[in-house]
Motif scaffolding. Structure first.
Motif, PDB file in Angstrom:
ATOM      1  N   LEU A  70       1.072  -1.260  -0.341  1.00 48.25           N
ATOM      2  CA  LEU A  70       0.130   0.114  -0.007  1.00 48.25           C
ATOM      3  C   LEU A  70       0.616   0.966  -0.244  1.00 48.25           C
ATOM      4  O   LEU A  70       0.767   1.936  -0.456  1.00 48.25           O
ATOM      5  CB  LEU A  70      -0.913  -0.114   1.229  1.00 48.25           C
ATOM      6  N   PRO A  71       1.869   1.385   0.746  1.00 51.87           N
ATOM      7  CA  PRO A  71       2.723   2.619   1.041  1.00 51.87           C
ATOM      8  C   PRO A  71       3.294   2.996  -1.065  1.00 51.87           C
ATOM      9  O   PRO A  71       3.555   3.641  -0.616  1.00 51.87           O
ATOM     10  CB  PRO A  71       3.783   2.554   1.867  1.00 51.87           C
ATOM     11  N   ALA A  72       3.661   2.163  -1.098  1.00 52.52           N
ATOM     12  CA  ALA A  72       4.342   1.710  -2.542  1.00 52.52           C
ATOM     13  C   ALA A  72       3.003   1.985  -3.853  1.00 52.52           C
ATOM     14  O   ALA A  72       3.925   3.595  -4.162  1.00 52.52           O
ATOM     15  CB  ALA A  72       5.181   0.835  -2.883  1.00 52.52           C
ATOM     16  N   ILE A  73       2.465   1.910  -3.253  1.00 48.90           N
ATOM     17  CA  ILE A  73       0.704   1.840  -4.726  1.00 48.90           C
ATOM     18  C   ILE A  73       0.615   3.960  -4.507  1.00 48.90           C
ATOM     19  O   ILE A  73       0.481   4.459  -5.468  1.00 48.90           O
ATOM     20  CB  ILE A  73      -0.513   0.952  -4.516  1.00 48.90           C
ATOM     21  N   PHE A  74       0.193   4.342  -3.306  1.00 49.73           N
ATOM     22  CA  PHE A  74      -0.397   5.621  -2.723  1.00 49.73           C
ATOM     23  C   PHE A  74       0.759   6.558  -2.285  1.00 49.73           C
ATOM     24  O   PHE A  74       0.139   7.942  -2.109  1.00 49.73           O
ATOM     25  CB  PHE A  74      -1.357   5.262  -1.751  1.00 49.73           C
ATOM     26  N   GLY A  75       1.949   5.969  -2.405  1.00 48.38           N
ATOM     27  CA  GLY A  75       3.100   6.984  -2.391  1.00 48.38           C
ATOM     28  C   GLY A  75       3.566   8.312  -1.071  1.00 48.38           C
ATOM     29  O   GLY A  75       3.252   8.701  -0.674  1.00 48.38           O
ATOM     30  N   ALA A  76       2.808   7.096   0.240  1.00 49.17           N
ATOM     31  CA  ALA A  76       2.815   7.569   1.191  1.00 49.17           C
ATOM     32  C   ALA A  76       4.202   8.132   2.003  1.00 49.17           C
ATOM     33  O   ALA A  76       5.285   7.230   2.301  1.00 49.17           O
ATOM     34  CB  ALA A  76       1.892   6.457   2.238  1.00 49.17           C
ATOM     35  N   ASN A  77       4.488   8.755   1.847  1.00 45.72           N
ATOM     36  CA  ASN A  77       6.351   9.838   2.450  1.00 45.72           C
ATOM     37  C   ASN A  77       5.492  11.086   3.125  1.00 45.72           C
ATOM     38  O   ASN A  77       6.668  11.639   3.431  1.00 45.72           O
ATOM     39  CB  ASN A  77       6.494   9.841   1.317  1.00 45.72           C
ATOM     40  N   ALA A  78       4.692  10.862   3.904  1.00 44.35           N
ATOM     41  CA  ALA A  78       3.673  12.288   4.626  1.00 44.35           C
ATOM     42  C   ALA A  78       2.582  11.579   5.039  1.00 44.35           C
ATOM     43  O   ALA A  78       2.166  11.374   4.811  1.00 44.35           O
ATOM     44  CB  ALA A  78       3.578  13.467   3.482  1.00 44.35           C
ATOM     45  N   PHE A  79       2.575  12.388   6.423  1.00 43.07           N
ATOM     46  CA  PHE A  79       2.140  11.602   7.527  1.00 43.07           C
ATOM     47  C   PHE A  79       0.968  12.906   8.263  1.00 43.07           C
ATOM     48  O   PHE A  79       2.099  13.605   8.453  1.00 43.07           O
ATOM     49  CB  PHE A  79       3.171  10.850   8.254  1.00 43.07           C
ATOM     50  N   PRO A  80       0.246  12.278   8.909  1.00 45.54           N
ATOM     51  CA  PRO A  80      -1.034  11.228   8.070  1.00 45.54           C
ATOM     52  C   PRO A  80      -1.250  11.764   6.899  1.00 45.54           C
ATOM     53  O   PRO A  80      -0.912  12.688   6.459  1.00 45.54           O
ATOM     54  CB  PRO A  80      -2.151  11.207   9.094  1.00 45.54           C
TER      55      PRO A  80
END
Length: 154
Positions: free
Chosen positions: A111-121
Motif C-alpha cells: 500500500l505505501p508504494a501504491i499510494f506514495g505514502a511519504n507524509a503523515f498522516p
C-alpha cells in the motif's frame, strides 16, 4: 509502482476528488497475522491511514480514527499502516497507546508504494468496489474524517 492519479481539489479541508477508477491490486498482513487483499476487502469501504509513531499529528488524529472503527463497525474497514518503522517500535508504541482497527506494518503490504505514502498522516479512501474516492495528506481530525466518509455514503 506509484499509483498515478489526476485530481481536482476543493477548498476548505483540501479534500481531493478523483475520477472513478479502480486501484491496483494490493495485499498485506496485519500485526495479528490477518491477511488481506483488494478482493478480500471488496464489499465495504476502506479507509487507509498511513502513520508513524513519531508523528504528532497522527497522534492527534488517532482518537478520531479509532472512533470511526467503533461508530461504523463492519460497515467500514480501517487499515492503519505504519510506514518505515520496525515491528518492535510499533508494538512498543501500541503497548502505551493502543489503536482500534487493523494495524499493518508498511513492510508487510504494498500500500505505501501504491499510494506514495511519504507524509503523515496520509488518508486514502476506497469505496466498496475498491475505487479511489479520496487521497488526503495531513491531519483532518474528526470533522474532516466524517466529511471524507460522505464520499462513500457513510
Amino acid at each position: 509502482m506509484l499509483y498515478r492519479r489526476a485530481f481536482l481539489c476543493s477548498f476548505g479541508l483540501g479534500l481531493c476528488a478523483f475520477p472513478v477508477e479502480e486501484t491496483p491490486d494490493f495485499r498485506g498482513t496485519t500485526l495479528k497475522g490477518e491477511k488481506f487483499t483488494k478482493s478480500s476487502l471488496k464489499g465495504t469501504p476502506v479507509l487507509i491511514q498511513f502513520w508513524a509513531t513519531w508523528c504528532g499529528v497522527c497522534r492527534r488524529d488517532q482518537p478520531a480514527v479509532d472512533a470511526l472503527v467503533e461508530e461504523y463497525g463492519d460497515r467500514l474497514t480501517v487499515l492503519a499502516v505504519s510506514v518505515n518503522e520496525s515491528e518492535r517500535v510499533v508494538r512498543k508504541y501500541l503497548a502505551n497507546s493502543p489503536r482500534k482497527g487493523r494495524i499493518v506494518l508498511g513492510g508487510s503490504t504494498n500500500l505505501p508504494a501504491i499510494f506514495g505514502a511519504n507524509a503523515f498522516p496520509h488518508y486514502v479512501l476506497l469505496d466498496a468496489e475498491s475505487r479511489l474516492k479520496a487521497d488526503v495528506e495531513g491531519g483532518i481530525g474528526d470533522a474532516g474524517l466524517h466529511q471524507l466518509l460522505k464520499r462513500v455514503n457513510l
